[in-house]
Design an enzyme around this catalytic site. Structure first.
Site, PDB file in Angstrom:
ATOM      1  N   TRP A   1       0.844  -1.269   0.065  1.00 56.55           N
ATOM      2  CA  TRP A   1      -0.045  -0.127   0.052  1.00 56.55           C
ATOM      3  C   TRP A   1       0.864   1.295  -0.122  1.00 56.55           C
ATOM      4  O   TRP A   1       0.608   2.302  -0.485  1.00 56.55           O
ATOM      5  CB  TRP A   1      -1.023   0.018   1.343  1.00 56.55           C
ATOM      6  CG  TRP A   1      -1.846  -1.367   1.089  1.00 56.55           C
ATOM      7  CD1 TRP A   1      -2.085  -2.051   1.987  1.00 56.55           C
ATOM      8  CD2 TRP A   1      -2.753  -1.586   0.047  1.00 56.55           C
ATOM      9  NE1 TRP A   1      -3.109  -3.070   1.708  1.00 56.55           N
ATOM     10  CE2 TRP A   1      -3.653  -2.670   0.642  1.00 56.55           C
ATOM     11  CE3 TRP A   1      -3.306  -0.624  -1.226  1.00 56.55           C
ATOM     12  CZ2 TRP A   1      -4.751  -3.112  -0.439  1.00 56.55           C
ATOM     13  CZ3 TRP A   1      -4.337  -1.210  -1.685  1.00 56.55           C
ATOM     14  CH2 TRP A   1      -5.070  -2.359  -1.460  1.00 56.55           C
TER      15      TRP A   1
ATOM     16  N   ASP B   1      -1.298   6.626   6.485  1.00 53.63           N
ATOM     17  CA  ASP B   1      -2.653   5.569   6.142  1.00 53.63           C
ATOM     18  C   ASP B   1      -2.640   4.683   7.306  1.00 53.63           C
ATOM     19  O   ASP B   1      -1.972   3.827   7.558  1.00 53.63           O
ATOM     20  CB  ASP B   1      -2.110   4.821   4.800  1.00 53.63           C
ATOM     21  CG  ASP B   1      -3.053   3.718   4.413  1.00 53.63           C
ATOM     22  OD1 ASP B   1      -4.146   3.582   5.235  1.00 53.63           O
ATOM     23  OD2 ASP B   1      -2.940   3.337   3.235  1.00 53.63           O
TER      24      ASP B   1
ATOM     25  N   LYS C   1     -11.596  -1.681   7.223  1.00 56.06           N
ATOM     26  CA  LYS C   1     -10.860  -2.864   7.896  1.00 56.06           C
ATOM     27  C   LYS C   1     -11.276  -2.832   9.350  1.00 56.06           C
ATOM     28  O   LYS C   1     -11.744  -3.783   9.925  1.00 56.06           O
ATOM     29  CB  LYS C   1      -9.216  -2.351   7.874  1.00 56.06           C
ATOM     30  CG  LYS C   1      -9.014  -2.057   6.260  1.00 56.06           C
ATOM     31  CD  LYS C   1      -8.751  -3.527   5.522  1.00 56.06           C
ATOM     32  CE  LYS C   1      -8.693  -3.201   4.117  1.00 56.06           C
ATOM     33  NZ  LYS C   1      -7.565  -2.355   3.578  1.00 56.06           N
TER      34      LYS C   1
HETATM   35  C1  LIG Z   1      -6.853  -2.039   2.244  1.00 62.46           C
HETATM   36  C2  LIG Z   1      -6.098  -0.967   2.440  1.00 62.46           C
HETATM   37  C3  LIG Z   1      -5.752   0.109   1.558  1.00 62.46           C
HETATM   38  C4  LIG Z   1      -6.548   0.181   0.085  1.00 62.46           C
HETATM   39  O1  LIG Z   1      -8.057   0.528   0.393  1.00 62.46           O
HETATM   40  P1  LIG Z   1      -9.140   0.828  -0.548  1.00 62.46           P
HETATM   41  O2  LIG Z   1     -10.447   1.401   0.364  1.00 62.46           O
HETATM   42  O3  LIG Z   1      -9.599  -0.675  -1.187  1.00 62.46           O
HETATM   43  O4  LIG Z   1      -8.693   1.632  -1.827  1.00 62.46           O
HETATM   44  C5  LIG Z   1      -4.973   1.043   1.549  1.00 62.46           C
HETATM   45  N1  LIG Z   1      -4.131   0.952   2.674  1.00 62.46           N
HETATM   46  C6  LIG Z   1      -4.145  -0.077   3.616  1.00 62.46           C
HETATM   47  C7  LIG Z   1      -3.226   0.144   4.689  1.00 62.46           C
HETATM   48  C8  LIG Z   1      -4.993  -0.917   3.484  1.00 62.46           C
HETATM   49  O5  LIG Z   1      -5.070  -1.937   4.323  1.00 62.46           O
END
Ligand SMILES: *Cc1c(COP(=O)(O)O)cnc(C)c1O
Length: 360
Positions: free
Chosen positions: A101, A171, A195
């Site tokens: 990511w 993030d 998540k």
């Molecule tokens: C799942 C995830 C993403 C991507 O998320 P989307 O909402 O599918 O774009 C980005 N960063 C992390 C840390 C993730 O776990």
């Protein structure tokens, strides 16, 4: 009705209490005679929902007044572009690449300016967090970017990088609300909610006010400017209304559970059960450097791909769902987010012990 133990990395398990409450309110939201799904986002009832959601999140995370809370769409992945479009005033940013990511965010930022990869753990398949105490932060960097919890690889920063005064952008998709956080250490915290908070379709961004300006990269669409959403309190256009409503319920659930300190305790307890077993097992082993282990995502392997597949299959039959590792790394991964009860982890470990005895 059957409920499984769902170890999915996302979309993922939600508190049963929240789902039940939503079910009760499905056809008639508190005497409105309609579902929240059918409601105008400009209605009084909805205004209360979104205002309370923001207030509860502010309380939970102790968010200072000089930070905006935005409810956005487009997934965490859209932020990979929105961040440079809005924050790269000098067109320079530093990225620490600790997984897929972070790598995607870094690659996307390179479209808009000079993205510098100042550290990486790719040499060891992202199984650790690099030392970030004295990195070569660029003189003119607009921000330093991290992915704080690496969902796929199961690592987490235990200390934040020394950004040498540059705003930190993180993030936190897979560790959002999993433990207390000092918001002031960040310029921006964001994550997709699917998540650890709610249903897919909502992204929460917490941004220090001085970083939200009209000064975006030329050509930035109105919808991709933080200022648009900050000025309109996340109601510039139709927000992901139902998703925000569920997030609001989860915030109230966390408050009832005792807030983020209690969540941390609960998560540490759960993770310890699994990690202790992995450390003592002769069959299973964790794939991450001990000191960087995530409380949320726990990858493990047997060392034999066929046996891994057998485990995933038999676990599924026993009611433990979504234990297959990410398609790019193989093995297994148990995501044990806030809403995963302790019994889920205890029973999983029991099952792993049985599997180990049968396959020794
Ligand atoms: C799942 C995830 C993403 C991507 O998320 P989307 O909402 O599918 O774009 C980005 N960063 C992390 C840390 C993730 O776990």
């Amino acid at each position: 009705m059957k409920r499984v133990y769902n170890f999915s990395a996302g979309p993922a398990v939600l508190p049963e209490e929240v789902l039940k409450e939503a079910a009760e309110e499905m056809l008639d939201y508190r005497g409105c005679g309609m579902s929240v799904m059918e409601m105008s986002h400009r209605s009084k009832a909805y205004e209360t929902i979104i205002t309370e959601a923001e207030a509860d999140l502010r309380e939970l995370m102790n968010i200072p007044d000089n930070y905006k809370v935005l409810f956005l769409q487009g997934g965490a992945s859209q932020q990979f572009a929105m961040i440079p479009m809005n924050l790269m005033k000098n067109k320079v940013a530093d990225y620490i690449v600790t997984g897929q990511w972070a790598k995607k965010a870094y690659q996307e930022a390179s479209i808009y300016g000079k993205a510098n990869k100042i550290a990486s753990s790719e040499d060891q398949t992202f199984s650790y967090i690099p030392d970030c105490s004295d990195l070569p932060i660029s003189e003119d960097a607009d921000y330093v970017y991290i992915c704080e919890n690496n969902t796929i690889y199961g690592t987490k920063y235990k200390t934040l990088p020394n950004t040498k005064g540059k705003p930190l952008v993180a993030d936190v998709s897979s560790c959002f609300l999993s433990e207390p956080v000092d918001v002031e250490k960040y310029g921006m915290i964001y994550g997709g909610v699917q998540k650890n908070i709610g249903p897919a379709g909502v992204v929460i961004a917490i941004i220090r006010e001085d970083l939200i300006t009209e000064d975006t990269l030329p050509g930035t669409p109105t919808m991709l400017k933080y200022k648009t959403h900050a000025d309109a309190k996340s109601l510039y256009n139709t927000p992901p209304a139902y998703g925000i409503y569920i997030c609001g319920k989860v915030f109230k659930w966390i408050k009832k559970m005792g807030g983020l300190a209690a969540m941390k305790e609960h998560n540490e307890k759960k993770a310890k059960i699994l990690y202790d077993f992995l450390d003592s097992s002769k069959l299973f082993k964790g794939t991450v450097v001990k000191e960087d282990r995530s409380l949320m995502n726990v990858p493990f392997v047997t060392g034999d791909a066929d046996l891994d597949a057998k485990f995933v299959k038999e676990a599924k039959e026993a009611g433990f769902e979504n234990l297959k590792g990410h398609r790019t790394v193989g093995g297994m991964r148990a995501s044990i987010y806030n809403a995963m009860p302790i019994e889920g982890v205890e029973k999983l470990v029991e099952f792993m012990k049985k599997f180990e005895a049968e396959n020794a």
